[in-house]
Design an enzyme around this catalytic site. Structure first.
Site, PDB file in Angstrom:
ATOM      1  N   GLU A 172       0.801  -1.230   0.000  1.00  0.00           N
ATOM      2  CA  GLU A 172       0.000   0.000   0.000  1.00  0.00           C
ATOM      3  C   GLU A 172       0.832   1.277   0.000  1.00  0.00           C
ATOM      4  OE1 GLU A 172      -2.969  -0.087   3.084  1.00  0.00           O
ATOM      5  OE2 GLU A 172      -3.925  -1.859   2.252  1.00  0.00           O
ATOM      6  N   GLU A 356      -5.327  -8.783   0.998  1.00  0.00           N
ATOM      7  CA  GLU A 356      -5.891  -8.383   2.290  1.00  0.00           C
ATOM      8  C   GLU A 356      -7.377  -8.128   2.112  1.00  0.00           C
ATOM      9  OE1 GLU A 356      -4.147  -5.150   4.539  1.00  0.00           O
ATOM     10  OE2 GLU A 356      -2.099  -5.864   4.164  1.00  0.00           O
TER      11      GLU A 356
HETATM   12  C1  GBH Z   1      -4.293  -2.313   5.681  1.00  0.00           C
HETATM   13  O1  GBH Z   1      -4.556  -0.987   5.291  1.00  0.00           O
HETATM   14  C2  GBH Z   1      -2.844  -2.473   6.089  1.00  0.00           C
HETATM   15  O2  GBH Z   1      -2.091  -3.000   5.022  1.00  0.00           O
HETATM   16  C3  GBH Z   1      -2.675  -3.337   7.308  1.00  0.00           C
HETATM   17  O3  GBH Z   1      -1.381  -3.211   7.795  1.00  0.00           O
HETATM   18  C4  GBH Z   1      -3.707  -2.965   8.342  1.00  0.00           C
HETATM   19  O4  GBH Z   1      -3.516  -3.609   9.559  1.00  0.00           O
HETATM   20  C5  GBH Z   1      -5.062  -3.309   7.775  1.00  0.00           C
HETATM   21  O5  GBH Z   1      -5.271  -2.649   6.564  1.00  0.00           O
HETATM   22  C6  GBH Z   1      -6.231  -2.960   8.688  1.00  0.00           C
HETATM   23  O6  GBH Z   1      -6.323  -1.604   8.881  1.00  0.00           O
HETATM   24  O7  GBH Z   1      -8.216   7.496   9.279  1.00  0.00           O
HETATM   25  O8  GBH Z   1      -7.107   8.749   7.526  1.00  0.00           O
HETATM   26  O9  GBH Z   1      -5.809   7.550   9.104  1.00  0.00           O
HETATM   27  C7  GBH Z   1      -5.910  -0.739   4.945  1.00  0.00           C
HETATM   28  C8  GBH Z   1      -6.123   0.625   4.330  1.00  0.00           C
HETATM   29  C9  GBH Z   1      -5.764   2.947   4.627  1.00  0.00           C
HETATM   30  C10 GBH Z   1      -6.971   1.757   6.261  1.00  0.00           C
HETATM   31  C11 GBH Z   1      -5.545   4.062   5.610  1.00  0.00           C
HETATM   32  C12 GBH Z   1      -6.746   2.839   7.275  1.00  0.00           C
HETATM   33  C13 GBH Z   1      -6.323   5.147   7.602  1.00  0.00           C
HETATM   34  C14 GBH Z   1      -7.240   6.260   7.317  1.00  0.00           C
HETATM   35  N1  GBH Z   1      -5.908   1.676   5.298  1.00  0.00           N
HETATM   36  N2  GBH Z   1      -6.591   4.098   6.590  1.00  0.00           N
HETATM   37  S1  GBH Z   1      -7.080   7.618   8.387  1.00  0.00           S
END
Ligand code: GBH
Length: 449
Positions: A172, A356
């Site tokens: 990602e 994922e």
């Molecule tokens: C994945 O990201 C990751 O690869 C993994 O490590 C993680 O544990 C898993 O998902 C579960 O979360 O509120 O603006 O900070 C998923 C996509 C994109 C989700 C960023 C969380 C944070 C948004 N992620 N998002 S914010």
């Protein structure tokens, strides 16, 4: 009309790969063992107030020590593959130079132990744990970090050149660039859209350089990149114009350079909130040949799907579907089908893996009673089967996550595991969803209920 699953079980292809995923900083612990140096996540998590429960990735789920127990668990579930990441700050503690042999030995033992149980390794090279020394030299703001990454990747390809691994260069790059360098909620905790833009280009360059090294080195296995993709729908049909710009930033900014060798115009500074803010600055990051390197053909695309997003009348993101305990996760299983069909329609043919997909428990308490996870996974597996039935070359599916673990800024309060972890005792307790997943794997089929 909404799609309805057939009455009978939906079968998956005979060689379909069922797996579960984790990442190094989220499960390993042992942050000072065997020569490991700090990563940006050690530094960031130590800052007061940035992690909800004040925790860090030490000891996480202690997998650095307990990997044999975890592999036995995986074998019990019947997993065909385990997706995990290698910690760059273990293998190259300063981010350059010779490999730390003790760290490579550790991962060799793990990969061999997995193979002994018939479990294939799917290995991410970078799941956000940049060596702090590389950050101190500028991190992803600097072009040189891409070169550092390519050297690190080559050390890993050489160390495991005999093993049939599904390599993923990056996890990602969008999340790492945006959340880590623009919103400041992940390490390294920066809030600078121009650095975030540099982190986009330099990570993509790092990916491309690593794929070139992989091809030149002739190791066994295959290589791809893990992108989190999010279908965008208008909250109202009259907002349809807002879809393309948001889609360009969330999806095409990564898909297009990797699969077509171009950046999407719409993502480059033309609209408020678009990144990067300054098109000239973004152009200045790029050198002749970069997009050719970035688009070096990959063997598979690793798709990370959690849900959808909506766009409102002003072109901003808005909620269009129910959320899970993770407020950002808008649940719509059909979005996975739409995404897979779109990838086949819009991009050159490439095998796909879902690397994922998952959902957190509703509360932070240890529980083994997780019907919501079973319902979520069933509905998403059905959409995957539906897409395969329409010719989508989907070859595998990895649930996030094998274990409850360190959920970044949420600390240990958000539990994503098929298997619960009691973080006091490190006891592993399979949830109902783990048993259910084992039955799906055994049948190689998903049933309506
Ligand atoms: C994945 O990201 C990751 O690869 C993994 O490590 C993680 O544990 C898993 O998902 C579960 O979360 O509120 O603006 O900070 C998923 C996509 C994109 C989700 C960023 C969380 C944070 C948004 N992620 N998002 S914010």
């Amino acid at each position: 009309p909404t799609w309805m699953p057939p009455a009978g079980p939906m079968l998956f292809p005979r060689d379909f790969v069922w797996g579960a995923a984790t990442s190094a900083y989220q499960v390993e612990g042992s942050v000072a063992a065997d020569g490991r140096a700090p990563s940006v996540w050690d530094t960031f998590a130590a800052r007061p107030g940035v992690i909800k429960d004040g925790s860090t990735g030490d000891p996480a789920a202690d997998q650095y020590v307990r990997y044999e127990e975890d592999i036995a668990l995986m074998a019990g579930l019947g997993l065909g593959a385990y997706r995990f990441s290698l910690a760059w700050p273990r293998i190259q503690p300063t981010g350059s130079g010779r490999a730390n042999a003790v760290a490579l030995d550790h991962y060799r033992r793990m990969i061999d132990a997995l193979a002994d149980k018939g479990i294939r390794s799917a290995v991410t090279l970078f799941h956000w744990d940049l060596p702090q020394a590389v950050q101190d030299a500028g991190g992803w703001a600097e072009r040189d970090t891409a070169a550092r990454f390519a050297d690190y990747a080559e050390l890993c390809f050489d160390a495991f050149r005999d093993v049939d691994i599904d390599w993923m260069t990056l996890n990602e790059p969008k999340t790492h660039a945006f959340v880590g360098h623009w919103y400041g909620a992940h390490a390294p905790g920066l809030r600078d859209p121009d650095i975030a833009a540099a982190a986009v280009h330099h990570q993509l360059l790092a990916h491309g350089l690593a794929v070139e090294r992989f091809r030149a080195g002739g190791a066994a296995g295959r290589i791809g990149v893990a992108l989190n993709l999010i279908p965008v729908y208008p909250a109202d049909p009259s907002y349809a114009d807002g879809v393309d710009p948001l889609d360009a930033r969330e999806n095409r900014l990564f898909l297009d350079p990797v699969l077509r060798g171009t950046y999407p115009e719409e993502a480059i500074g033309t609209l408020p909130g678009q990144l990067p803010a300054d098109p000239d600055a973004f152009a200045a990051l790029q050198r002749d040949g970069d997009l050719g390197t970035i688009s070096t053909p990959i063997d598979f695309l690793a798709v990370q799907y959690y849900g959808v997003t909506g766009v409102d009348g002003s072109g901003n993101e808005t909620q269009i579907a129910p959320t899970s305990a993770a407020s950002w996760q808008q649940i719509r299983p059909e979005g996975l089908y739409d995404l897979l069909i779109r990838l086949v329609r819009d991009y050159p043919a490439v095998p796909l893996l879902v690397t994922e997909n998952g959902i957190p428990d509703p509360s932070s308490h240890v529980t083994v009673d997780d019907p919501h996870r079973i319902d979520f996974l069933r509905a998403h597996f059905q959409q995957a089967a539906r897409a395969i039935g329409e010719g989508v070359p989907l070859e595998g599916y990895y649930v996030w996550s094998l274990l409850d673990n360190f959920e970044w800024a949420e600390g240990y309060q958000q539990r994503w595991g098929l298997v619960a972890v009691d973080f006091e005792t490190q006891e592993r307790i399979p949830k109902a969803s783990a048993d259910w997943f084992a039955s799906v794997i055994a049948a190689n089929a998903v049933s309506s209920a």
